[in-house]
Enzyme design. Sequence first.
Site, PDB file in Angstrom:
ATOM      1  N   ARG A 119       0.834  -1.209   0.000  1.00 10.91           N
ATOM      2  CA  ARG A 119       0.000   0.000   0.000  1.00 10.91           C
ATOM      3  C   ARG A 119       0.866   1.255   0.000  1.00 10.91           C
ATOM      4  O   ARG A 119       0.575   2.225  -0.703  1.00 10.91           O
ATOM      5  CB  ARG A 119      -0.946  -0.035   1.209  1.00 10.91           C
ATOM      6  CG  ARG A 119      -2.077   0.970   1.114  1.00 10.91           C
ATOM      7  CD  ARG A 119      -3.152   0.703   2.140  1.00 10.91           C
ATOM      8  NE  ARG A 119      -2.656   0.828   3.508  1.00 10.91           N
ATOM      9  CZ  ARG A 119      -3.366   0.507   4.601  1.00 10.91           C
ATOM     10  NH1 ARG A 119      -4.598   0.028   4.463  1.00 10.91           N
ATOM     11  NH2 ARG A 119      -2.859   0.654   5.798  1.00 10.91           N
ATOM     12  N   GLU A 154     -16.420   6.337   4.036  1.00  5.26           N
ATOM     13  CA  GLU A 154     -15.772   5.822   5.249  1.00  5.26           C
ATOM     14  C   GLU A 154     -15.686   6.931   6.280  1.00  5.26           C
ATOM     15  O   GLU A 154     -16.286   7.992   6.114  1.00  5.26           O
ATOM     16  CB  GLU A 154     -14.407   5.223   4.921  1.00  5.26           C
ATOM     17  CG  GLU A 154     -13.419   6.207   4.316  1.00  5.26           C
ATOM     18  CD  GLU A 154     -12.007   5.609   4.198  1.00  5.26           C
ATOM     19  OE1 GLU A 154     -11.568   4.913   5.133  1.00  5.26           O
ATOM     20  OE2 GLU A 154     -11.355   5.865   3.185  1.00  5.26           O
ATOM     21  N   LYS A 159      -2.686   6.415   1.304  1.00  7.84           N
ATOM     22  CA  LYS A 159      -2.515   6.836   2.699  1.00  7.84           C
ATOM     23  C   LYS A 159      -1.581   8.048   2.762  1.00  7.84           C
ATOM     24  O   LYS A 159      -0.433   7.952   3.208  1.00  7.84           O
ATOM     25  CB  LYS A 159      -2.001   5.667   3.539  1.00  7.84           C
ATOM     26  CG  LYS A 159      -2.611   5.651   4.934  1.00  7.84           C
ATOM     27  CD  LYS A 159      -2.378   4.338   5.637  1.00  7.84           C
ATOM     28  CE  LYS A 159      -2.755   4.430   7.088  1.00  7.84           C
ATOM     29  NZ  LYS A 159      -4.206   4.402   7.344  1.00  7.84           N
TER      30      LYS A 159
END
Length: 341
Positions: free
Chosen positions: A82, A220, A184
């Site tokens: 990620r 989210e 992220k």
Amino acid sequence: MEKKDIDWANIGFGYQKTDKRYVSNYVDGAWDDGALISDDTITMSECASVLQYAQTCFEGLKAYTTEDGKIVTFRPDLNAQRMFDTAKRLEMPSFPVDRFVEAVDEVVKANAAYVPPYGSGATLYIRPYLFGISPVIGVKPADNYQFRVFTTPVGPYFKGGIKPLTIKISDFDRAAPNGTGHVKAGLNYAMSLHAIVTAHEEGYDENMYLDAKTRTKVEETGGANFIFVTKDNKVVTPKSDSILPSITRRSLMHVAKEYLGLEVEEREVYVDELTDFAECGLCGTAAVISPVGKIVDHGKEICLPSGMTSMGDTTKKLYDTLTGIQMGKIEAPEGWIREIL
Ligand SMILES: *Cc1c(COP(=O)(O)O)cnc(C)c1O
């Protein structure tokens, strides 16, 4: 190995300096060999790209002591991949996946005295991050970067028992279509701070963000993905290109299907459907799952049938199974647990 004298059950979720951290520098177009160091401070140009244009990204995972006394991490290869993908999106040099996993091993080993004992509820939080360190004033990517990994012991997330959250549907947006919601990046958090401080002032625990384009679909929260349980016990998670792909959520969906034999669906979830669900939870590394008891949509209260005192039955089963896998009590799928010591 002698453990540090720490009151493991009462440490909270804050930063506490540990002995060693890993550092590797990207200079002249290549990553150096990297090393463990003791210095917890960083010296850089006042014009570093991380300071001027927020060119930075991070990961978060944990090391646990299992029932039989081993120190393990949970799926660190997925954090590595990620961050590799995040770096590309931010025009930063990706840190190689295998080196990321080895760096995490090294830092955990070097700070093994800070890994909380089995049964304490505490864990060693691991924070890998990558940022532009050389000066930029015209807007462009930096030339030089630093990759670091530090650790900090953190307390049990549910101190004094699990209490379902009350969340609000936010009028702010977290992520734009074609933006950076799926990676992220530190910037996703910088711009969410005003929304979460505002929500807390209004008495809510968290924000539920909607899709920025139509504001009809659930995305989210600031730092956790949603799972819902339908009244006929299906596990549903929202699908969208601007949701951060939570490793906890992906693992829970696997557990739901393969361990609990439940039907699972990753699909668009509309705000209009929220009244149909039986249970709702937020998933992320920090808490695994935090149950949601109430969702407030501009004054209209949606009370989940699971209530405000405990986790719903299916949420609890998911939580117990995944934490059982992490703590070595339940057999893990191939490759999920990495033994460090
Ligand atoms: C990190 C993060 C999560 C949780 O991901 P995990 O891999 O489960 O810890 C969820 N949403 C956002 C926005 C995040 O940054």
